[in-house]
Design an enzyme around this catalytic site. Sequence first.
Site, PDB file in Angstrom:
ATOM      1  N   CYS A 111      36.548 -23.549  17.117  1.00 50.27           N
ATOM      2  CA  CYS A 111      35.624 -22.420  17.056  1.00 50.27           C
ATOM      3  C   CYS A 111      36.304 -21.270  16.316  1.00 50.27           C
ATOM      4  CB  CYS A 111      35.290 -21.995  18.490  1.00 50.27           C
ATOM      5  SG  CYS A 111      34.174 -20.597  18.601  1.00 50.27           S
ATOM      6  N   HIS A 153      26.959 -26.434  20.332  1.00 51.33           N
ATOM      7  CA  HIS A 153      28.070 -25.476  20.370  1.00 51.33           C
ATOM      8  C   HIS A 153      27.572 -24.062  20.038  1.00 51.33           C
ATOM      9  CE1 HIS A 153      32.412 -24.330  19.301  1.00 51.33           C
ATOM     10  NE2 HIS A 153      31.700 -23.336  18.815  1.00 51.33           N
ATOM     11  N   GLU A 154      26.790 -23.944  18.961  1.00 51.71           N
ATOM     12  CA  GLU A 154      26.337 -22.612  18.523  1.00 51.71           C
ATOM     13  C   GLU A 154      25.337 -22.001  19.499  1.00 51.71           C
ATOM     14  OE1 GLU A 154      28.003 -21.155  16.356  1.00 51.71           O
ATOM     15  OE2 GLU A 154      29.025 -22.947  15.646  1.00 51.71           O
ATOM     16  N   HIS A 157      26.891 -20.279  22.354  1.00 54.32           N
ATOM     17  CA  HIS A 157      27.339 -18.911  22.051  1.00 54.32           C
ATOM     18  C   HIS A 157      26.250 -17.890  22.374  1.00 54.32           C
ATOM     19  CE1 HIS A 157      31.298 -19.281  20.268  1.00 54.32           C
ATOM     20  NE2 HIS A 157      30.901 -20.188  19.387  1.00 54.32           N
TER      21      HIS A 157
HETATM   22 ZN    ZN Z   1      32.097 -21.383  18.243  1.00 52.44          ZN
END
Ligand code: ZN
Length: 197
Positions: A111, A153-154, A157
């Site tokens: 990341c 993953h995004e 966030h």
């Molecule tokens: Zn990330």
Amino acid sequence: MKNLKIRLLGDPVLCAKAKPVEVIDDSVRELSAQMIQAMYDNNGIGLAGNQVGVLQRIVVIHVEPEEDKNGHAIPPDSPGEQVLLPKMPVTLINPEIVSFSEDTCAYEEGCLSVPKLYADVVRSRRIVLKSMLLDGSSILLECGGLLARCVQHELDHLDGVVFVQRAEEDGYRAIEPGIRKMIRKGGYRNFTVRRLV
Ligand code: ZN
């Protein structure tokens, strides 16, 4: 174009929940262009609003087709990859995952907010992604491969979750000293990683 600064683990903005984008106007288009630039400058394959200090539900991604061991592109087998890979970079506005496959796999993630530290994370192999694109059109697509991984993953966030919170125990333990060092260097004394696994 303004250079966006990538926020690092320990920064409270990475733990906050981003708010929906209300209208796709010039400011959103400009932010998208700046985020794509920041993603490329840092050799990332995805970047979320939180990572540049903007609490809006906007994500940019650039996933390349996967290659076999001879370097030949493997034709993508999910509709999401077939539609989105030729459009890269893609900006997702107010993206949601409407379903996650029960079938999961472990894969090493990194990341831009946790530079140089990598660990395996178990995630669904396939997801159904619902999102708006920058031109205001909507998509509802099943995604597999690296795209499914990157989207999960995004989107984490945007909900204030960083991959280290989901990393498998062994991998997490291996990068924990690096995480502590990073947090100390950032001056985030009261920060602790809230593990989700
Ligand atoms: Zn990330």
